[in-house]
Design an enzyme around this catalytic site. Structure first.
Site, PDB file in Angstrom:
ATOM      1  N   ASP A 149       0.809  -1.215   0.000  1.00 52.53           N
ATOM      2  CA  ASP A 149       0.000   0.000   0.000  1.00 52.53           C
ATOM      3  C   ASP A 149       0.847   1.271   0.000  1.00 52.53           C
ATOM      4  O   ASP A 149       2.064   1.224   0.197  1.00 52.53           O
ATOM      5  CB  ASP A 149      -0.965  -0.001   1.207  1.00 52.53           C
ATOM      6  CG  ASP A 149      -0.320  -0.541   2.487  1.00 52.53           C
ATOM      7  OD1 ASP A 149       0.921  -0.541   2.571  1.00 52.53           O
ATOM      8  OD2 ASP A 149      -1.055  -0.962   3.401  1.00 52.53           O
ATOM      9  N   ASP A 159      -7.388  -2.516  14.340  1.00 49.61           N
ATOM     10  CA  ASP A 159      -8.780  -2.816  13.977  1.00 49.61           C
ATOM     11  C   ASP A 159      -8.884  -4.082  13.136  1.00 49.61           C
ATOM     12  O   ASP A 159      -9.931  -4.363  12.544  1.00 49.61           O
ATOM     13  CB  ASP A 159      -9.418  -1.614  13.245  1.00 49.61           C
ATOM     14  CG  ASP A 159      -8.753  -1.311  11.893  1.00 49.61           C
ATOM     15  OD1 ASP A 159      -7.788  -2.009  11.509  1.00 49.61           O
ATOM     16  OD2 ASP A 159      -9.196  -0.359  11.218  1.00 49.61           O
ATOM     17  N   HIS A 174      -7.139  -4.846  10.378  1.00 47.19           N
ATOM     18  CA  HIS A 174      -6.921  -4.736   8.927  1.00 47.19           C
ATOM     19  C   HIS A 174      -5.623  -5.401   8.496  1.00 47.19           C
ATOM     20  O   HIS A 174      -4.682  -5.491   9.272  1.00 47.19           O
ATOM     21  CB  HIS A 174      -6.978  -3.272   8.450  1.00 47.19           C
ATOM     22  CG  HIS A 174      -5.844  -2.401   8.892  1.00 47.19           C
ATOM     23  ND1 HIS A 174      -6.009  -1.091   9.260  1.00 47.19           N
ATOM     24  CD2 HIS A 174      -4.503  -2.624   9.006  1.00 47.19           C
ATOM     25  CE1 HIS A 174      -4.840  -0.561   9.561  1.00 47.19           C
ATOM     26  NE2 HIS A 174      -3.911  -1.470   9.420  1.00 47.19           N
ATOM     27  N   GLU A 197      -9.693  -1.933   5.458  1.00 48.17           N
ATOM     28  CA  GLU A 197     -10.342  -1.583   6.718  1.00 48.17           C
ATOM     29  C   GLU A 197     -11.592  -2.437   6.936  1.00 48.17           C
ATOM     30  O   GLU A 197     -12.063  -3.086   5.990  1.00 48.17           O
ATOM     31  CB  GLU A 197     -10.711  -0.089   6.685  1.00 48.17           C
ATOM     32  CG  GLU A 197      -9.515   0.841   6.524  1.00 48.17           C
ATOM     33  CD  GLU A 197      -8.645   0.934   7.786  1.00 48.17           C
ATOM     34  OE1 GLU A 197      -8.597  -0.029   8.577  1.00 48.17           O
ATOM     35  OE2 GLU A 197      -7.991   1.982   7.968  1.00 48.17           O
TER      36      GLU A 197
HETATM   37  C1  F6R Z   1       1.373  -1.299   6.022  1.00 47.18           C
HETATM   38  C2  F6R Z   1       0.202  -2.140   6.235  1.00 47.18           C
HETATM   39  C3  F6R Z   1      -0.606  -2.035   7.480  1.00 47.18           C
HETATM   40  C4  F6R Z   1       0.236  -2.271   8.734  1.00 47.18           C
HETATM   41  C5  F6R Z   1      -0.636  -2.186   9.980  1.00 47.18           C
HETATM   42  C6  F6R Z   1       0.177  -2.321  11.241  1.00 47.18           C
HETATM   43  O1  F6R Z   1       1.969  -1.572   4.775  1.00 47.18           O
HETATM   44  O2  F6R Z   1      -0.099  -2.892   5.370  1.00 47.18           O
HETATM   45  O3  F6R Z   1      -1.637  -2.981   7.421  1.00 47.18           O
HETATM   46  O4  F6R Z   1       0.817  -3.533   8.661  1.00 47.18           O
HETATM   47  O5  F6R Z   1      -1.310  -0.961   9.990  1.00 47.18           O
HETATM   48  O6  F6R Z   1       1.078  -1.262  11.358  1.00 47.18           O
HETATM   49  P1  F6R Z   1       2.190  -1.241  12.487  1.00 47.18           P
HETATM   50  O7  F6R Z   1       3.146  -2.340  12.168  1.00 47.18           O
HETATM   51  O8  F6R Z   1       2.832   0.097  12.379  1.00 47.18           O
HETATM   52  O9  F6R Z   1       1.494  -1.463  13.780  1.00 47.18           O
END
Ligand code: F6R
Length: 261
Positions: free
Chosen positions: A67, A136, A138, A143
């Site tokens: 992403d 959450d 994801h 989301e």
């Molecule tokens: C980022 C991504 C997100 C993160 C998630 C956790 O490329 O795909 O799904 O993996 O938001 O983020 P952290 O590791 O910062 O807690």
């Protein structure tokens, strides 16, 4: 789904890096799916260490990131382009033309997303997709209520995610509201999935993902439908798992398990 629980973040990161190394040693021209965020930093550090020690070569590897924030140029310190170059790509030997990261500044998102999906298909699909999990539930920026069949597209971030990610920005208002993200359906087509999670604030999402129903309310729960999904988590992230004893029992008995290959 395999759940591997480590005592510390460092141990978790090393175990996950070993799995990536195993894939690359078997298939040096593997296609890797990359994640950003704070969780995979230890895993990337370990892969860089292996590369610098001469035991891991990335010269034939192709990558696709999950992403990117919409509106951030590649030079923005919080863009995922910048993150990946700083924390991983500039330390290893992946040819620049093999690196794919969604564009946050394209003038035609629909066409860009279709091209991204097409590129993944052209190179034969992703062999190993690295994932983190949001508080959450994801994966990538899928989301809650994202279709479990979704493809790469523009997505509006949930307020919870904006709040979680505001720690990286000077001001919460600076966090972009939109992102381009691979879909859950895109992710599920990868041959292998590797998810890393650490810390207390991921415990609830991990329990819902591994032991709850498959639901678009926790898009990570779609990993239950994948035949080759492995989660590397630390003690704190495992603290709400009801079947923890069983996951540890499986790992304890793994060395003696009958082998079919
Ligand atoms: C980022 C991504 C997100 C993160 C998630 C956790 O490329 O795909 O799904 O993996 O938001 O983020 P952290 O590791 O910062 O807690």
């Amino acid at each position: 789904m395999e759940v591997i629980i480590s005592k510390t973040y460092e141990e978790m990161s090393r175990a996950a890096a070993e799995m990536v190394a195993e894939v690359l040693n078997t298939k040096p021209d593997a296609v890797l799916g990359m994640a950003t965020g704070s969780t995979p930093l230890g895993l990337y550090k370990e892969l860089v260490r292996m590369h610098q020690a001469g035991s891991l070569d990335f010269s034939q590897v192709t990558t696709f990131n999950l992403d990117e924030y919409v509106g951030l140029p590649v030079t923005h310190p919080q863009s995922y382009h910048y993150f990946m170059h700083e924390n991983f790509f500039r330390h290893v030997n992946i040819p620049a033309q093999n690196i794919h990261i969604p564009s946050g500044t394209t003038s035609n998102y629909r066409a860009f997303c279709a091209w991204y999906e097409q590129r993944i298909e052209e190179v034969g699909g992703i062999d190993l997709q690295i994932l983190g999990i949001g508080s959450d539930g994801h994966i990538a920026f899928n989301e809650p209520t994202s279709s479990l069949n979704s493809r790469t597209r523009l997505k509006t971030l949930a307020k919870q995610t904006i709040e979680d990610n505001s720690r990286f920005f000077d001001n919460a208002d600076d966090v972009p509201i939109y992102a381009i993200t691979m879909g859950v359906g895109t992710i599920l087509e990868s041959a292998c999935l590797l998810l890393v999670a650490n810390g207390e604030n991921k415990a609830e999402a991990m329990a819902a993902m591994v032991e709850g129903p498959v639901t678009s309310m926790i898009t990570a729960s779609a990993l239950q439908l994948h035949p080759e999904a492995t989660c590397f988590i630390d003690d704190a992230a495992a603290s709400k798992l009801k079947m923890r004893d069983y996951y540890e029992w499986i790992q304890e008995n793994k060395p003696d398990a009958p082998r079919f290959d």
